[in-house]
Design a protein around this motif. Structure first.
Motif, PDB file in Angstrom:
ATOM      1  N   LEU A  91      14.770 -12.375   3.293  1.00  0.00           N
ATOM      2  CA  LEU A  91      14.541 -11.283   2.348  1.00  0.00           C
ATOM      3  C   LEU A  91      13.051 -11.096   2.095  1.00  0.00           C
ATOM      4  O   LEU A  91      12.309 -12.071   1.927  1.00  0.00           O
ATOM      5  N   VAL A  92      12.604  -9.845   2.089  1.00  0.00           N
ATOM      6  CA  VAL A  92      11.200  -9.508   1.841  1.00  0.00           C
ATOM      7  C   VAL A  92      11.056  -9.099   0.375  1.00  0.00           C
ATOM      8  O   VAL A  92      11.788  -8.235  -0.109  1.00  0.00           O
ATOM      9  N   ILE A  93      10.121  -9.732  -0.316  1.00  0.00           N
ATOM     10  CA  ILE A  93       9.955  -9.548  -1.755  1.00  0.00           C
ATOM     11  C   ILE A  93       8.543  -9.067  -2.085  1.00  0.00           C
ATOM     12  O   ILE A  93       7.564  -9.539  -1.492  1.00  0.00           O
ATOM     13  N   ILE A  94       8.456  -8.125  -3.029  1.00  0.00           N
ATOM     14  CA  ILE A  94       7.163  -7.735  -3.600  1.00  0.00           C
ATOM     15  C   ILE A  94       7.034  -8.443  -4.947  1.00  0.00           C
ATOM     16  O   ILE A  94       7.809  -8.162  -5.871  1.00  0.00           O
ATOM     17  N   ASP A  95       6.105  -9.352  -5.059  1.00  0.00           N
ATOM     18  CA  ASP A  95       5.901 -10.095  -6.310  1.00  0.00           C
ATOM     19  C   ASP A  95       5.410  -9.119  -7.379  1.00  0.00           C
ATOM     20  O   ASP A  95       4.300  -8.589  -7.287  1.00  0.00           O
ATOM     21  N   PRO A  96       6.210  -8.888  -8.436  1.00  0.00           N
ATOM     22  CA  PRO A  96       5.826  -7.903  -9.450  1.00  0.00           C
ATOM     23  C   PRO A  96       4.658  -8.340 -10.331  1.00  0.00           C
ATOM     24  O   PRO A  96       4.070  -7.504 -11.023  1.00  0.00           O
ATOM     25  N   VAL A  97       4.327  -9.607 -10.296  1.00  0.00           N
ATOM     26  CA  VAL A  97       3.207 -10.108 -11.093  1.00  0.00           C
ATOM     27  C   VAL A  97       1.895  -9.985 -10.326  1.00  0.00           C
ATOM     28  O   VAL A  97       0.869  -9.563 -10.862  1.00  0.00           O
ATOM     29  N   LYS A  98       1.938 -10.303  -9.034  1.00  0.00           N
ATOM     30  CA  LYS A  98       0.724 -10.251  -8.204  1.00  0.00           C
ATOM     31  C   LYS A  98       0.344  -8.823  -7.822  1.00  0.00           C
ATOM     32  O   LYS A  98      -0.836  -8.546  -7.567  1.00  0.00           O
ATOM     33  N   CYS A  99       1.325  -7.919  -7.731  1.00  0.00           N
ATOM     34  CA  CYS A  99       1.052  -6.553  -7.273  1.00  0.00           C
ATOM     35  C   CYS A  99       0.028  -5.878  -8.179  1.00  0.00           C
ATOM     36  O   CYS A  99       0.146  -5.904  -9.413  1.00  0.00           O
ATOM     37  N   THR A 100      -0.981  -5.253  -7.565  1.00  0.00           N
ATOM     38  CA  THR A 100      -2.045  -4.576  -8.324  1.00  0.00           C
ATOM     39  C   THR A 100      -1.918  -3.052  -8.278  1.00  0.00           C
ATOM     40  O   THR A 100      -2.760  -2.344  -8.821  1.00  0.00           O
ATOM     41  N   GLY A 101      -0.887  -2.546  -7.598  1.00  0.00           N
ATOM     42  CA  GLY A 101      -0.657  -1.106  -7.572  1.00  0.00           C
ATOM     43  C   GLY A 101      -1.557  -0.324  -6.644  1.00  0.00           C
ATOM     44  O   GLY A 101      -1.806   0.865  -6.864  1.00  0.00           O
ATOM     45  N   CYS A 102      -2.020  -0.938  -5.556  1.00  0.00           N
ATOM     46  CA  CYS A 102      -2.923  -0.235  -4.634  1.00  0.00           C
ATOM     47  C   CYS A 102      -2.180   0.775  -3.754  1.00  0.00           C
ATOM     48  O   CYS A 102      -2.785   1.654  -3.156  1.00  0.00           O
ATOM     49  N   ARG A 103      -0.877   0.623  -3.632  1.00  0.00           N
ATOM     50  CA  ARG A 103       0.012   1.525  -2.884  1.00  0.00           C
ATOM     51  C   ARG A 103      -0.124   1.425  -1.362  1.00  0.00           C
ATOM     52  O   ARG A 103       0.490   2.210  -0.630  1.00  0.00           O
ATOM     53  N   ASP A 104      -0.890   0.508  -0.859  1.00  0.00           N
ATOM     54  CA  ASP A 104      -1.052   0.396   0.595  1.00  0.00           C
ATOM     55  C   ASP A 104       0.278   0.135   1.292  1.00  0.00           C
ATOM     56  O   ASP A 104       0.521   0.613   2.404  1.00  0.00           O
ATOM     57  N   CYS A 105       1.146  -0.621   0.650  1.00  0.00           N
ATOM     58  CA  CYS A 105       2.431  -0.960   1.274  1.00  0.00           C
ATOM     59  C   CYS A 105       3.322   0.276   1.426  1.00  0.00           C
ATOM     60  O   CYS A 105       4.106   0.375   2.366  1.00  0.00           O
ATOM     61  N   LEU A 106       3.186   1.233   0.496  1.00  0.00           N
ATOM     62  CA  LEU A 106       3.984   2.458   0.591  1.00  0.00           C
ATOM     63  C   LEU A 106       3.665   3.212   1.873  1.00  0.00           C
ATOM     64  O   LEU A 106       4.559   3.763   2.533  1.00  0.00           O
ATOM     65  N   TYR A 107       2.377   3.231   2.228  1.00  0.00           N
ATOM     66  CA  TYR A 107       1.951   3.942   3.437  1.00  0.00           C
ATOM     67  C   TYR A 107       2.256   3.133   4.696  1.00  0.00           C
ATOM     68  O   TYR A 107       2.428   3.699   5.776  1.00  0.00           O
ATOM     69  N   ALA A 108       2.320   1.815   4.552  1.00  0.00           N
ATOM     70  CA  ALA A 108       2.548   0.956   5.712  1.00  0.00           C
ATOM     71  C   ALA A 108       4.015   0.901   6.121  1.00  0.00           C
ATOM     72  O   ALA A 108       4.330   0.686   7.298  1.00  0.00           O
ATOM     73  N   CYS A 109       4.926   1.100   5.178  1.00  0.00           N
ATOM     74  CA  CYS A 109       6.360   0.962   5.469  1.00  0.00           C
ATOM     75  C   CYS A 109       6.837   2.098   6.372  1.00  0.00           C
ATOM     76  O   CYS A 109       6.815   3.268   5.982  1.00  0.00           O
ATOM     77  N   PRO A 110       7.305   1.796   7.568  1.00  0.00           N
ATOM     78  CA  PRO A 110       7.751   2.856   8.498  1.00  0.00           C
ATOM     79  C   PRO A 110       9.107   3.449   8.125  1.00  0.00           C
ATOM     80  O   PRO A 110       9.491   4.492   8.648  1.00  0.00           O
ATOM     81  N   PHE A 111       9.824   2.774   7.222  1.00  0.00           N
ATOM     82  CA  PHE A 111      11.143   3.255   6.815  1.00  0.00           C
ATOM     83  C   PHE A 111      11.092   4.032   5.504  1.00  0.00           C
ATOM     84  O   PHE A 111      12.109   4.564   5.055  1.00  0.00           O
ATOM     85  N   LEU A 120       4.631   0.837 -14.731  1.00  0.00           N
ATOM     86  CA  LEU A 120       4.235  -0.563 -14.567  1.00  0.00           C
ATOM     87  C   LEU A 120       3.070  -0.733 -13.601  1.00  0.00           C
ATOM     88  O   LEU A 120       2.525  -1.836 -13.482  1.00  0.00           O
ATOM     89  N   ASN A 121       2.720   0.353 -12.878  1.00  0.00           N
ATOM     90  CA  ASN A 121       1.639   0.316 -11.887  1.00  0.00           C
ATOM     91  C   ASN A 121       1.891  -0.741 -10.809  1.00  0.00           C
ATOM     92  O   ASN A 121       1.008  -1.527 -10.442  1.00  0.00           O
ATOM     93  N   ILE A 122       3.119  -0.753 -10.292  1.00  0.00           N
ATOM     94  CA  ILE A 122       3.472  -1.695  -9.227  1.00  0.00           C
ATOM     95  C   ILE A 122       4.368  -0.995  -8.202  1.00  0.00           C
ATOM     96  O   ILE A 122       5.039  -0.002  -8.497  1.00  0.00           O
ATOM     97  N   ALA A 123       4.369  -1.542  -6.992  1.00  0.00           N
ATOM     98  CA  ALA A 123       5.283  -1.098  -5.944  1.00  0.00           C
ATOM     99  C   ALA A 123       6.596  -1.861  -6.096  1.00  0.00           C
ATOM    100  O   ALA A 123       6.604  -3.042  -6.452  1.00  0.00           O
ATOM    101  N   GLN A 124       7.718  -1.169  -5.821  1.00  0.00           N
ATOM    102  CA  GLN A 124       9.025  -1.798  -5.961  1.00  0.00           C
ATOM    103  C   GLN A 124       9.958  -1.345  -4.849  1.00  0.00           C
ATOM    104  O   GLN A 124       9.779  -0.274  -4.263  1.00  0.00           O
ATOM    105  N   LYS A 125      10.979  -2.171  -4.581  1.00  0.00           N
ATOM    106  CA  LYS A 125      11.965  -1.839  -3.556  1.00  0.00           C
ATOM    107  C   LYS A 125      13.160  -2.768  -3.691  1.00  0.00           C
ATOM    108  O   LYS A 125      13.194  -3.640  -4.570  1.00  0.00           O
TER     109      LYS A 125
END
Length: 279
Positions: A91-111, A120-125
Motif C-alpha cells: 500500500l502506498v501512503i501519503i503521510d498527512p503530517v509530513k506533507c507540505t502541500g507542494c502538489r508535486d505528487c498530483l502532477y506526477a501521478c499518471p492515474f 488542510l493544505n495536504i495531498a490525499q488519496k
C-alpha cells in the motif's frame, strides 16, 4: 504483498463502494495514514460510468477507480519531503503530517488519483484502508460491495485471478500497479447493426453475420436476433468488413469500417432474391 482485483463484468454501478469509502473517511482521521477526507471534491474511490455507442445501440459499463498503489509509483520520488512511502504490504501512503502541500505528487501521478485538500493544505488519496488492514480487516469498499466486484488479498493467494487480469491502462504497465482488472474487453469498442427487409418492413432474424479484421485476418460469426440486431464486442481498433447472409436474400457486404470507437452501422437493408418465373 497485497493486491486488488476488480471484475468489471460483475459491476452494476450501484455506487456502494464509493459511498462506503466516503462513509469511512469523511470526517474521520485515521492517523498515521490519513486525515479526514473533505465532504466534497474528493473521490478516493470513484465509480466510473462509461457510456458507449449511439442511440438506440448504447451500452454502459461501470468500474471502480482508485489509487493503483504502484510498485514503481511516480508520486514517491516526486515528493521532496519524503512524505510518500510504500508499505511492506504494497500500500502506498501519503503521510498527512509530513506533507507540505507542494502538489508535486498530483502532477506526477499518471492515474490522476491524488487530490488536494485546500483546508488542510495536504495531498490525499486512497490508503487501501490501511487502518483496517492493520487490524486484519478488508478495505471498506471490498467489504461493502454486494456483488464481490472488488477483491483484496495476498498476491500469492490471487495468482490464478491475476492471470486473468490486466492493467487498466496498458501504456502504464511500467509502474507496476497493484490494482488489476478482469474482463477489460467490456471496455473495448463494439460494432453493431440491425438487419431488416424493406419490402416486408420486417426485422430479419437468424441472418449470418461475419466480421473480418482486414489487418489480422481474424474472423468472427454471429446471427441476428428477433429484432434483427447483431453485436460484436471487445474489438481492437482496426479496419473491418461485415458480410451478412440469409437464405432467400441477396448477401450484403460492408467494407472499410474504421473502428476506433464504438460503431453502429444502423439499419441495414437486405433484399430478397428476385423470383424468376419459367416461361
Amino acid at each position: 504483498m497485497k493486491v486488488f482485483i476488480v471484475d468489471v463484468s460483475l459491476c452494476k454501478g450501484c455506487y456502494t463502494c464509493q459511498i462506503a469509502c466516503k462513509d469511512e473517511h469523511v470526517g474521520n482521521d485515521w492517523l498515521p495514514y490519513a486525515k479526514a477526507q473533505p465532504f466534497t471534491g474528493h473521490f478516493w474511490l470513484k465509480m466510473v460510468e462509461k457510456e458507449r455507442g449511439s442511440y438506440p445501440k448504447v451500452k454502459v459499463t461501470y468500474y471502480p477507480y482508485l489509487c493503483f498503489h504502484c510498485d514503481h509509483a511516480p508520486c514517491i520520488p516526486s515528493c521532496n519531503v519524503k512524505a510518500i512511502y510504500k508499505r511492506k504490504d504494497g500500500l502506498v501512503i501519503i503521510d498527512p503530517v509530513k506533507c507540505t502541500g507542494c502538489r508535486d505528487c498530483l502532477y506526477a501521478c499518471p492515474f490522476d488519483v491524488i487530490y488536494f485538500n485546500e483546508n488542510l493544505n495536504i495531498a490525499q488519496k486512497c490508503t487501501g484502508c490501511a487502518h483496517l488492514v492493520d487490524k486484519g480487516d478488508t478495505p471498506r469498499c471490498v467489504d461493502a460491495c454486494p456483488n464481490d466486484v472488488i477483491k483484496f488479498g495476498e498476491e500469492e493467494d490471487f495468482k490464478d485471478l491475476i492471470k486473468e487480469a490486466s492493467n487498466l491502462k496498458p501504456n502504464l504497465e511500467h509502474v507496476k500497479p497493484r490494482v488489476l482488472y478482469q474482463h477489460l474487453e467490456l471496455l473495448k469498442p463494439f460494432l453493431t447493426g440491425a438487419v431488416y427487409d424493406p419490402e416486408k418492413d420486417e426485422c430479419i432474424e437468424n441472418a449470418k453475420v461475419t466480421l473480418t479484421n482486414n489487418i489480422s485476418g481474424e474472423r468472427w460469426e454471429t446471427t441476428t436476433d428477433v429484432f434483427g440486431d447483431f453485436w460484436f464486442n471487445g474489438l481492437e481498433s482496426s479496419t473491418y468488413e461485415v458480410r451478412i447472409e440469409k437464405s432467400g436474400y441477396l448477401p450484403v457486404k460492408i467494407e472499410n469500417i474504421k473502428l476506433e470507437e464504438d460503431v453502429n452501422l444502423g439499419d441495414i437493408k437486405m433484399y430478397q432474391i428476385p423470383h424468376v418465373s419459367k416461361s
